[in-house]
Design a protein around this motif. Sequence first.
Motif, short mmCIF file in Angstrom:
data_model
loop_
_atom_site.label_atom_id
_atom_site.label_comp_id
_atom_site.label_asym_id
_atom_site.label_seq_id
_atom_site.Cartn_x
_atom_site.Cartn_y
_atom_site.Cartn_z
N ILE A 1 0.85 -1.19 0.00
CA ILE A 1 0.00 0.00 0.00
C ILE A 1 0.88 1.24 0.00
O ILE A 1 1.71 1.42 0.89
CB ILE A 1 -0.94 0.00 1.22
CG1 ILE A 1 -1.89 -1.19 1.15
CG2 ILE A 1 -1.72 1.30 1.29
CD1 ILE A 1 -2.86 -1.27 2.31
N PRO A 2 0.75 2.10 -1.00
CA PRO A 2 1.60 3.29 -1.07
C PRO A 2 1.22 4.31 0.00
O PRO A 2 0.08 4.31 0.46
CB PRO A 2 1.30 3.82 -2.48
CG PRO A 2 -0.07 3.31 -2.81
CD PRO A 2 -0.19 1.98 -2.12
N PRO A 3 2.20 5.15 0.39
CA PRO A 3 3.55 5.23 -0.14
C PRO A 3 4.46 4.13 0.42
O PRO A 3 4.40 3.85 1.61
CB PRO A 3 4.03 6.60 0.33
CG PRO A 3 3.27 6.84 1.60
CD PRO A 3 1.92 6.20 1.41
N SER B 1 -6.14 11.24 6.29
CA SER B 1 -6.40 10.77 4.92
C SER B 1 -6.02 11.84 3.90
O SER B 1 -5.81 11.53 2.72
CB SER B 1 -7.88 10.39 4.78
OG SER B 1 -8.71 11.52 4.95
N PHE B 2 -5.93 13.08 4.35
CA PHE B 2 -5.51 14.17 3.47
C PHE B 2 -4.13 13.88 2.89
O PHE B 2 -3.85 14.18 1.72
CB PHE B 2 -5.51 15.48 4.25
CG PHE B 2 -4.95 16.66 3.51
CD1 PHE B 2 -5.57 17.16 2.39
CD2 PHE B 2 -3.77 17.27 3.95
CE1 PHE B 2 -5.05 18.24 1.70
CE2 PHE B 2 -3.24 18.34 3.27
CZ PHE B 2 -3.88 18.84 2.14
N VAL C 1 -0.84 12.49 -1.86
CA VAL C 1 0.21 11.69 -2.50
C VAL C 1 -0.34 10.90 -3.68
O VAL C 1 0.14 11.01 -4.81
CB VAL C 1 0.86 10.73 -1.48
CG1 VAL C 1 1.85 9.79 -2.17
CG2 VAL C 1 1.58 11.52 -0.39
N MET C 2 -1.36 10.08 -3.42
CA MET C 2 -1.84 9.18 -4.46
C MET C 2 -2.77 9.90 -5.45
O MET C 2 -2.79 9.57 -6.63
CB MET C 2 -2.57 7.99 -3.84
CG MET C 2 -1.66 7.10 -3.00
SD MET C 2 -0.12 6.65 -3.85
CE MET C 2 -0.76 5.82 -5.30
N SER D 1 4.83 14.11 -5.84
CA SER D 1 3.79 13.65 -4.92
C SER D 1 4.36 13.39 -3.53
O SER D 1 3.73 13.73 -2.51
CB SER D 1 3.14 12.37 -5.45
OG SER D 1 2.52 12.61 -6.69
N ALA D 2 5.55 12.79 -3.47
CA ALA D 2 6.19 12.53 -2.17
C ALA D 2 6.52 13.83 -1.46
O ALA D 2 6.34 13.95 -0.24
CB ALA D 2 7.45 11.71 -2.38
#
Length: 444
Positions: A156-158, A239-240, A245-246, A259-260
């Motif tokens: 599961i990312p990240p 969750s923000f 990121v995703m 994104s990171a």
Amino acid sequence: MAWPVALGLMLGLVVAAMIMGLPVAFAFFLTNIVGAVIFLGGENGIMSFLRGSMASIANFNLAPVPLFLVMGDILLRSGMAFRAIDAIDRLILRVPGRLSVVAVTGGTVFSALSGSTIATTAMLGQSLLPDMLKRGYHPSMAMGPIMAIGGVDMLIPPSALTVLLATLASSVSREKVSVADLLIAGIIPGLIMSACFLGWIVLRCWMRPDLAPQDEAARTPMTLAERWRPFFVDVVPLSFIFVVVMGSMFLGWASPTDSAALGCLATVALAACYRVLSWKVVFDSLKSTAVVATMIFFIIAASTTFAQILAFSGATDGALAEIAKYEMTPLVAVFVMIAILVVMGCFMDQISMMLLTFPFFMPLANALNMDLVWLGVILLISLQIGLLTPPFGLLLFVMKGVAPPHITMRQVWAAALPYTVIVFGVLMLVVFVPSVATFFASRG
């Protein structure tokens, strides 16, 4: 020099150096120096080795690794991760194996915010394990879910390991493995795995209530506000980070590195909003990340050169030509790769396994025209199995380190066994139903 001799020399030197106790990066560097002298031509070979090492880490695609690690470290050191676990604990009531369910649910949430498998296992082990054992949970029901969900962090990312896998695979493959696609591809298999863990826990505790006695928190009446307010205060805002990121990556608005970086800014902003951000938290997080990231970059530099020397010596082409005689189908080749990684996982860490196998796996995958994103998820899950298999599964030792002294290594192994079987089942699902892994990636 014949290719079997070259291959035996290079692999033999790596294994011998590790047996002598050298760290992985230095074992590969030592082997590379010997290989450069023999196969690349003395002093010129050493210079070529140094240039290749520098070029391998001057790679913008590696930037997400330290950024993902910083995100998880700030969440841990600021206490936001522990507050989220407590909020989920309040929300889940009257379920068989309640605290085990909390471990899986909370671990899945933290996996979507942290790039470190070890951090997830250590955090849950420190926060939940003592309480579970004190309330009479059987050691297998207390430790198993915590170790299992730590492995889900790889999918599961990240996920820092996913970025590392994509980078290493790209360095030895004629096709580039997309970091963004591989990160997105892990979402569905990771969630399926977590759901299977929950189903096993509830079923097992329903059949054997003595494994997880009902605790007082489940019996204490709470108003809806008392149950749900911590969830909306301490979990929903986190969750923000995942959305930033995703979401930015999935919609194509930002690269994995961008994104990171946005995720790090979102994490810092939330910590400031919760008033838990301090210079000490930031400094300690950066220092911890620098140590881990330096080790990873050393390993990447060593591994890339190792693959180049293998190719130059003729070992890679020779081995692939020998394999081609068996006329393997892609499915047979995948099962061979899985078998090799599962066996190696009993004795080696995940990064060493990737370094030793990818110079052969990826050219073979290219020759058989495999979908590299699909294969990447399969390799990630195979590596995850190695985290849970004795005698040297990494998460087994992390769990032993945070468990009370009376917990034996045999109990830790027994606790991990049923979850290892579940992980293997999800692996077979991905092998035979590739869309489980590629559905979102193809739209990313």
